[in-house]
Enzyme design. Structure first.
Site, PDB file in Angstrom:
ATOM      1  N   HIS A 195      97.980 133.559  25.987  1.00  0.00           N
ATOM      2  CA  HIS A 195      97.998 134.526  25.583  1.00  0.00           C
ATOM      3  C   HIS A 195      97.967 136.422  27.712  1.00  0.00           C
ATOM      4  O   HIS A 195      96.748 136.104  27.659  1.00  0.00           O
ATOM      5  CB  HIS A 195      96.634 135.471  25.333  1.00  0.00           C
ATOM      6  N   HIS A 222     100.593 126.959  28.211  1.00  0.00           N
ATOM      7  CA  HIS A 222     100.417 128.503  26.718  1.00  0.00           C
ATOM      8  C   HIS A 222      99.386 128.993  26.794  1.00  0.00           C
ATOM      9  O   HIS A 222      98.265 128.506  26.595  1.00  0.00           O
ATOM     10  CB  HIS A 222     101.009 127.835  25.367  1.00  0.00           C
TER      11      HIS A 222
END
Length: 360
Positions: free
Chosen positions: A147, A145
């Protein structure tokens, strides 16, 4: 029969016809029941054969894995999930569920931390990342995970692609949350100093003054995150980027939820990927820390501020993408769950195999 009709009185003839009709109906019913029983038997046999085939495949896979350790197992232990999380969409809340479950469900969670939170990787980092994700066997199964914008693994010759998932949010609500987050932080790490800390200007005051932190251009984020690593994805207001983001959402992502219906997203992931998300729904409902992150000092925008942002072409495009994602999520949910007494229930398996040849 003609002689009997002559010899029998009319009433007896009528009774005989009625008896014959009743007998025929009875026989037809028995034949129908036999057909139904045969169908049930065929389905039971088919299910039994499927179980035998699955058991053989499992045993064969185990033997192959034991006999040749140099080849990675082609099973759920080789699965990689990538959650390229969009900022301020409840991404931390959802990721914390993955962290809470990884020990119990036996998988690894890895945070992709890019310099200055840059969502675009250099070409050399793209190659490194693809190589890590596909070849780092010690970390599989894995939940990555970060951005980072969408990355197409097929461009690098990868045969087994990772499973992409994501969550998006109403674009104005996401921007308002991010605006106050930069100034006041949240309850997750309250002591951390944020970039705009000390700026007391409200979101409405920013919009009224035409500030850069609340400008329509700041809405342009969810589209490029789904569009990917092409230059056009990051050209604000690009129609091509919008269409590419829609294409990727439908064709490259297994499931994309919305912040406003996060519990349903969690429940559907648990049903589809229990290897990773077994227990996630109950944890989401009852967990003490998995979904408690809230932006501090957030003030809802006025109608005037919302209307002003909605006049921009950028909002219209981001909102079109959000509505597209929401419609797709609700379509998937409608075919996966049913509601009863205010509660959602997952549908049981609704397909089976039959007429499996050759027979063993």
């Amino acid at each position: 029969m003609g002689l009997l009709r002559v010899m029998m009185p009319p009433k007896l003839q009528l009774l005989a016809l009625l008896a014959f009709a009743v007998a025929m109906i009875f026989l037809e019913n028995q034949i129908q029941k036999l057909e139904e029983s045969r169908g049930k038997l065929e389905r039971a046999i088919a299910r039994h054969e499927v179980r035998e085939i699955e058991q053989r495949h499992t045993q064969d896979g185990l033997r192959e894995r034991d006999s040749s350790a140099s080849f990675p197992p082609d099973n759920e232990d080789d699965v990689v999930i990538i959650y390229n999380r969009v900022p301020k969409t409840a991404s931390t809340s959802f990721t914390n569920i993955a962290y809470d479950l990884c020990g119990k469900n036996h998988y690894h969670v890895l945070h992709i931390n890019t310099t200055k939170n840059n969502p675009v990787m250099s070409i050399q980092d793209q190659v490194r990342f693809v190589k890590n994700v596909t070849e780092w066997r010690e970390m599989k199964p894995a939940f990555y995970h970060g951005h980072v914008s969408f990355l197409d693994f097929t461009k690098f010759g990868v045969k087994r692609k990772p499973i992409y998932i994501n969550v998006i949010r109403d674009p104005i609500e996401r921007l308002v949350s991010y605006y106050y987050f930069l100034r006041f932080g949240d309850d997750y790490r309250p002591g951390l100093r944020r970039r705009k800390q000390g700026d007391k200007k409200t979101f409405d005051e920013c919009v009224s003054a035409g500030g850069s932190d609340c400008a329509p251009e700041k809405l342009w984020l969810q589209i490029p995150f789904f569009c990917g690593h092409y230059s056009e994805c990051w050209n604000v207001g690009s129609q091509w980027a919008l269409e590419e983001a829609k294409y990727n959402l439908v064709n490259e992502y297994m499931l994309v939820g919305v912040t406003e219906e996060l519990e349903d997203f969690v429940m559907m992931l648990e049903a589809a990927l229990p290897r990773f998300f077994r227990g996630a729904t109950e944890l989401y409902k009852t967990g003490k820390k998995s979904h408690l992150r809230k932006t501090s000092e957030k003030k809802p925008p006025t109608k005037e501020s919302i209307v002003k942002l909605q006049q921009s072409a950028i909002w219209k495009m981001e909102n079109e993408f959000y509505e597209f994602a929401l419609e797709q999520f609700q379509f998937v949910r409608a075919h996966a769950v049913r509601e009863k007494d205010g509660e959602l229930y997952l549908l049981a398996q609704n397909f089976f195999y039959e007429k499996i040849y050759p027979k063993n």
